[in-house]
Design an enzyme around this catalytic site. Structure first.
Site, PDB file in Angstrom:
ATOM      1  N   LYS A  39       9.279  -8.902  18.232  1.00 52.66           N
ATOM      2  CA  LYS A  39       8.749  -8.767  16.870  1.00 52.66           C
ATOM      3  C   LYS A  39       7.616  -7.738  16.841  1.00 52.66           C
ATOM      4  O   LYS A  39       6.740  -7.779  15.980  1.00 52.66           O
ATOM      5  CB  LYS A  39       8.256 -10.123  16.343  1.00 52.66           C
ATOM      6  CG  LYS A  39       9.363 -11.163  16.181  1.00 52.66           C
ATOM      7  CD  LYS A  39      10.293 -10.815  15.021  1.00 52.66           C
ATOM      8  CE  LYS A  39      11.410 -11.829  14.864  1.00 52.66           C
ATOM      9  NZ  LYS A  39      12.403 -11.426  13.855  1.00 52.66           N
ATOM     10  N   ALA A  76       2.422  -4.601  15.408  1.00 50.10           N
ATOM     11  CA  ALA A  76       2.948  -4.287  14.066  1.00 50.10           C
ATOM     12  C   ALA A  76       2.173  -4.978  12.952  1.00 50.10           C
ATOM     13  O   ALA A  76       2.595  -4.961  11.801  1.00 50.10           O
ATOM     14  CB  ALA A  76       4.415  -4.691  13.990  1.00 50.10           C
ATOM     15  N   LEU A  78       0.226  -7.998  10.726  1.00 50.67           N
ATOM     16  CA  LEU A  78       0.522  -9.344  10.237  1.00 50.67           C
ATOM     17  C   LEU A  78       2.020  -9.639  10.299  1.00 50.67           C
ATOM     18  O   LEU A  78       2.841  -8.783   9.929  1.00 50.67           O
ATOM     19  CB  LEU A  78       0.041  -9.423   8.781  1.00 50.67           C
ATOM     20  CG  LEU A  78       0.447 -10.634   7.948  1.00 50.67           C
ATOM     21  CD1 LEU A  78      -0.250 -11.879   8.473  1.00 50.67           C
ATOM     22  CD2 LEU A  78       0.078 -10.401   6.491  1.00 50.67           C
ATOM     23  N   LEU A  80       4.845 -10.571   8.647  1.00 53.65           N
ATOM     24  CA  LEU A  80       5.105 -10.609   7.198  1.00 53.65           C
ATOM     25  C   LEU A  80       5.949 -11.811   6.791  1.00 53.65           C
ATOM     26  O   LEU A  80       5.907 -12.226   5.631  1.00 53.65           O
ATOM     27  CB  LEU A  80       5.765  -9.297   6.762  1.00 53.65           C
ATOM     28  CG  LEU A  80       4.840  -8.068   6.875  1.00 53.65           C
ATOM     29  CD1 LEU A  80       5.635  -6.779   6.755  1.00 53.65           C
ATOM     30  CD2 LEU A  80       3.735  -8.106   5.829  1.00 53.65           C
ATOM     31  N   GLU A 126      -6.515  -3.551  12.645  1.00 51.17           N
ATOM     32  CA  GLU A 126      -7.708  -4.400  12.470  1.00 51.17           C
ATOM     33  C   GLU A 126      -8.122  -5.011  13.815  1.00 51.17           C
ATOM     34  O   GLU A 126      -9.311  -5.076  14.137  1.00 51.17           O
ATOM     35  CB  GLU A 126      -7.410  -5.506  11.449  1.00 51.17           C
ATOM     36  CG  GLU A 126      -7.147  -4.943  10.060  1.00 51.17           C
ATOM     37  CD  GLU A 126      -6.847  -6.021   9.031  1.00 51.17           C
ATOM     38  OE1 GLU A 126      -5.797  -6.683   9.163  1.00 51.17           O
ATOM     39  OE2 GLU A 126      -7.654  -6.216   8.116  1.00 51.17           O
ATOM     40  N   GLU A 146      -0.434  -1.834   4.140  1.00 53.65           N
ATOM     41  CA  GLU A 146      -0.718  -2.885   3.161  1.00 53.65           C
ATOM     42  C   GLU A 146      -0.507  -2.390   1.738  1.00 53.65           C
ATOM     43  O   GLU A 146       0.028  -3.107   0.885  1.00 53.65           O
ATOM     44  CB  GLU A 146      -2.161  -3.390   3.323  1.00 53.65           C
ATOM     45  CG  GLU A 146      -2.379  -4.295   4.520  1.00 53.65           C
ATOM     46  CD  GLU A 146      -2.681  -3.551   5.818  1.00 53.65           C
ATOM     47  OE1 GLU A 146      -2.397  -2.334   5.917  1.00 53.65           O
ATOM     48  OE2 GLU A 146      -3.174  -4.203   6.757  1.00 53.65           O
ATOM     49  N   GLY A 154      -6.677  -8.082   5.384  1.00 49.30           N
ATOM     50  CA  GLY A 154      -7.290  -9.415   5.358  1.00 49.30           C
ATOM     51  C   GLY A 154      -7.819  -9.830   6.708  1.00 49.30           C
ATOM     52  O   GLY A 154      -8.354 -10.915   6.867  1.00 49.30           O
TER      53      GLY A 154
HETATM   54  C1  1HE Z   1       8.138  -7.738  12.046  1.00 49.47           C
HETATM   55  C2  1HE Z   1       7.010  -6.972  11.766  1.00 49.47           C
HETATM   56  C3  1HE Z   1       5.971  -7.589  10.999  1.00 49.47           C
HETATM   57  C4  1HE Z   1       8.337  -5.761  12.944  1.00 49.47           C
HETATM   58  N1  1HE Z   1       6.155  -8.854  10.572  1.00 49.47           N
HETATM   59  N2  1HE Z   1       8.275  -9.000  11.605  1.00 49.47           N
HETATM   60  N3  1HE Z   1       3.002  -4.529   9.091  1.00 49.47           N
HETATM   61  C5  1HE Z   1       3.939  -3.668   8.688  1.00 49.47           C
HETATM   62  O1  1HE Z   1       4.196  -3.480   7.531  1.00 49.47           O
HETATM   63  C6  1HE Z   1       4.667  -2.962   9.792  1.00 49.47           C
HETATM   64  C7  1HE Z   1       6.121  -3.361   9.750  1.00 49.47           C
HETATM   65  N4  1HE Z   1       6.819  -2.932  10.959  1.00 49.47           N
HETATM   66  C8  1HE Z   1       7.268  -1.660  11.127  1.00 49.47           C
HETATM   67  O2  1HE Z   1       6.980  -0.745  10.374  1.00 49.47           O
HETATM   68  C9  1HE Z   1       8.142  -1.421  12.329  1.00 49.47           C
HETATM   69  O3  1HE Z   1       8.696  -2.670  12.741  1.00 49.47           O
HETATM   70  C10 1HE Z   1       7.398  -0.802  13.534  1.00 49.47           C
HETATM   71  C11 1HE Z   1       7.052   0.655  13.230  1.00 49.47           C
HETATM   72  C12 1HE Z   1       6.135  -1.575  13.915  1.00 49.47           C
HETATM   73  C13 1HE Z   1       8.324  -0.850  14.780  1.00 49.47           C
HETATM   74  O4  1HE Z   1       9.575  -0.257  14.455  1.00 49.47           O
HETATM   75  P1  1HE Z   1      10.831  -0.550  15.412  1.00 49.47           P
HETATM   76  O5  1HE Z   1      11.965   0.292  14.926  1.00 49.47           O
HETATM   77  O6  1HE Z   1      10.424  -0.427  16.828  1.00 49.47           O
HETATM   78  O7  1HE Z   1      11.179  -2.129  15.206  1.00 49.47           O
HETATM   79  P2  1HE Z   1      11.936  -2.857  13.983  1.00 49.47           P
HETATM   80  O8  1HE Z   1      13.419  -2.758  14.202  1.00 49.47           O
HETATM   81  O9  1HE Z   1      11.416  -2.393  12.675  1.00 49.47           O
HETATM   82  O10 1HE Z   1      11.460  -4.358  14.169  1.00 49.47           O
HETATM   83  C14 1HE Z   1      11.924  -5.178  15.233  1.00 49.47           C
HETATM   84  C15 1HE Z   1      11.814  -6.621  14.804  1.00 49.47           C
HETATM   85  O11 1HE Z   1      10.441  -6.940  14.591  1.00 49.47           O
HETATM   86  C16 1HE Z   1      12.513  -6.875  13.464  1.00 49.47           C
HETATM   87  O12 1HE Z   1      12.960  -8.218  13.490  1.00 49.47           O
HETATM   88  P3  1HE Z   1      14.519  -8.575  13.795  1.00 49.47           P
HETATM   89  O13 1HE Z   1      14.578 -10.059  13.777  1.00 49.47           O
HETATM   90  O14 1HE Z   1      15.291  -7.900  12.686  1.00 49.47           O
HETATM   91  O15 1HE Z   1      14.829  -7.977  15.159  1.00 49.47           O
HETATM   92  C17 1HE Z   1      11.385  -6.771  12.465  1.00 49.47           C
HETATM   93  O16 1HE Z   1      11.614  -7.493  11.282  1.00 49.47           O
HETATM   94  C18 1HE Z   1      10.263  -7.397  13.250  1.00 49.47           C
HETATM   95  N5  1HE Z   1       8.950  -6.961  12.773  1.00 49.47           N
HETATM   96  N6  1HE Z   1       7.142  -5.756  12.337  1.00 49.47           N
HETATM   97  C19 1HE Z   1       7.289  -9.522  10.877  1.00 49.47           C
HETATM   98  N7  1HE Z   1       4.849  -6.950  10.713  1.00 49.47           N
HETATM   99  C20 1HE Z   1      -4.456 -10.070   8.038  1.00 49.47           C
HETATM  100  S1  1HE Z   1      -3.856  -8.991   6.914  1.00 49.47           S
HETATM  101  C21 1HE Z   1      -2.980  -7.781   7.760  1.00 49.47           C
HETATM  102  C22 1HE Z   1      -2.027  -7.140   6.830  1.00 49.47           C
HETATM  103  C23 1HE Z   1      -0.956  -6.385   7.550  1.00 49.47           C
HETATM  104  O17 1HE Z   1      -0.922  -6.287   8.750  1.00 49.47           O
HETATM  105  S2  1HE Z   1       0.199  -5.659   6.562  1.00 49.47           S
HETATM  106  C24 1HE Z   1       1.118  -4.666   7.614  1.00 49.47           C
HETATM  107  C25 1HE Z   1       2.283  -5.407   8.211  1.00 49.47           C
END
Ligand code: 1HE
Length: 273
Positions: A39, A76, A78, A80, A126, A146, A154
């Site tokens: 993840k 990656a 939070l 989500l 963060e 975000e 957050g």
């Molecule tokens: C996740 C998450 C996640 C990956 N929550 N499951 N963060 C984001 O908006 C970033 C979202 N993630 C991405 O943009 C990409 O995943 C990455 C650039 C980090 C990596 O890409 P990649 O191609 O290596 O991996 P992927 O195929 O996108 O993800 C692999 C798996 O991880 C996939 O799950 P699967 O079950 O389909 O294999 C994704 O859904 C999972 N995954 N990132 C949940 N973030 C306290 S407030 C803080 C606020 C925030 O942090 S908002 C920003 C959230």
């Protein structure tokens, strides 16, 4: 990122029972690894609590820590999948849980060096901003998605990230989704060191060993007093500086180190090579 070449071994006891963090130690240096690569080391409630647990329960003799991420990315942000069902009240408590955990890291007993590679996004940035030093590999990219996800930082990002980059850069990242690469991140103050691919852990361990060799009270003054003085009016900051400086100087470890220099037993300050 290459595996460590250090003689790290898993710690025993409570910290060996964590499920999303692997915790090893070599002498005075602790290494904690976000271990949820499938993840992309996304931070769920369990992982937040486990980070807090580590810094509340540091093993005896640990004087510096390194935090890194397993797999292709540091973190990656939070998880989500835990956000969609949250009420407003739960959202506040969730964010406060991150604050408690990250405060424990920043204001815990030892300095922490983060090793960054791949995605350092959202809550991952963060977390990185909460560490005391950051070493980045060229694969690193920094983003605050975000804005695009319809949420806000957050996990202390609004407090900690502008102190590294300035408010203007963070505003740009959040409003436009701008992503900084490793070189841009270094120029923006997001990393302290930019090293070659696969060299991050070795650099962080070398830094951690240097840090661990300092007098503990001196390190404590740096991690506790510096960020607080930075928030104070100058007159109060100077007063706290005098107190902290006298406390550190009064410690036997400081007196011994000063004597060592005066009696030619300690190293000189030299240009870095
Ligand atoms: C996740 C998450 C996640 C990956 N929550 N499951 N963060 C984001 O908006 C970033 C979202 N993630 C991405 O943009 C990409 O995943 C990455 C650039 C980090 C990596 O890409 P990649 O191609 O290596 O991996 P992927 O195929 O996108 O993800 C692999 C798996 O991880 C996939 O799950 P699967 O079950 O389909 O294999 C994704 O859904 C999972 N995954 N990132 C949940 N973030 C306290 S407030 C803080 C606020 C925030 O942090 S908002 C920003 C959230």
């Amino acid at each position: 990122m290459n595996a460590s070449t250090e003689a790290f071994a898993p710690v025993a006891g409570l910290l060996s029972q964590l499920t999303l963090l692997r915790v090893d130690a070599a002498g005075p240096v602790l290494h904690l690894r976000l271990s949820r690569p499938a993840k992309r080391n996304a931070i769920n409630n369990t992982l937040v609590r486990e980070i807090q647990t580590v810094f509340v329960n540091l093993p005896e003799g640990i004087r510096a820590a390194v935090i890194s991420g397993e797999g292709e990315h540091f973190c990656a942000g939070l998880d989500l999948s835990e956000v969609t069902e949250q009420s407003v009240a739960e959202g506040i408590l969730h964010s406060r849980g991150w604050h408690a955990a990250f405060d424990q890291l920043q204001y815990g007993p030892v300095p922490v060096v983060a090793v960054l590679h791949g995605a350092v996004v959202g809550g991952g940035l963060e977390l990185a901003a909460t560490a005391h030093l950051r070493v980045a590999e060229p694969s690193t990219f920094y983003g605050l998605p975000e804005g695009q996800r319809g949420i806000f930082v957050g996990g202390s990002g609004s407090v900690r990230i502008p102190r590294l980059t300035g408010v203007a850069r963070m505003t740009d990242m959040m409003l436009t989704g701008r992503v900084f690469d490793a070189t841009e991140g270094q120029a923006a103050g997001l990393s302290n060191y930019l090293v070659g691919e696969g060299e991050g852990l070795a650099k962080a361990f070398a830094l951690a060993r240097k840090i661990a060799a300092n007098a503990p009270l001196s390190n404590y003054a740096v991690t506790q007093a510096l960020p607080r003085v930075a928030e104070m009016a100058p007159a109060e900051g100077l007063f706290l500086e005098s107190l902290m400086s006298a406390i550190a100087q009064g410690d036997e470890a400081a007196k011994q180190r000063v004597r060592d220099f005066l009696e030619k037993r300690a190293g000189k300050v030299r240009k870095s090579t």
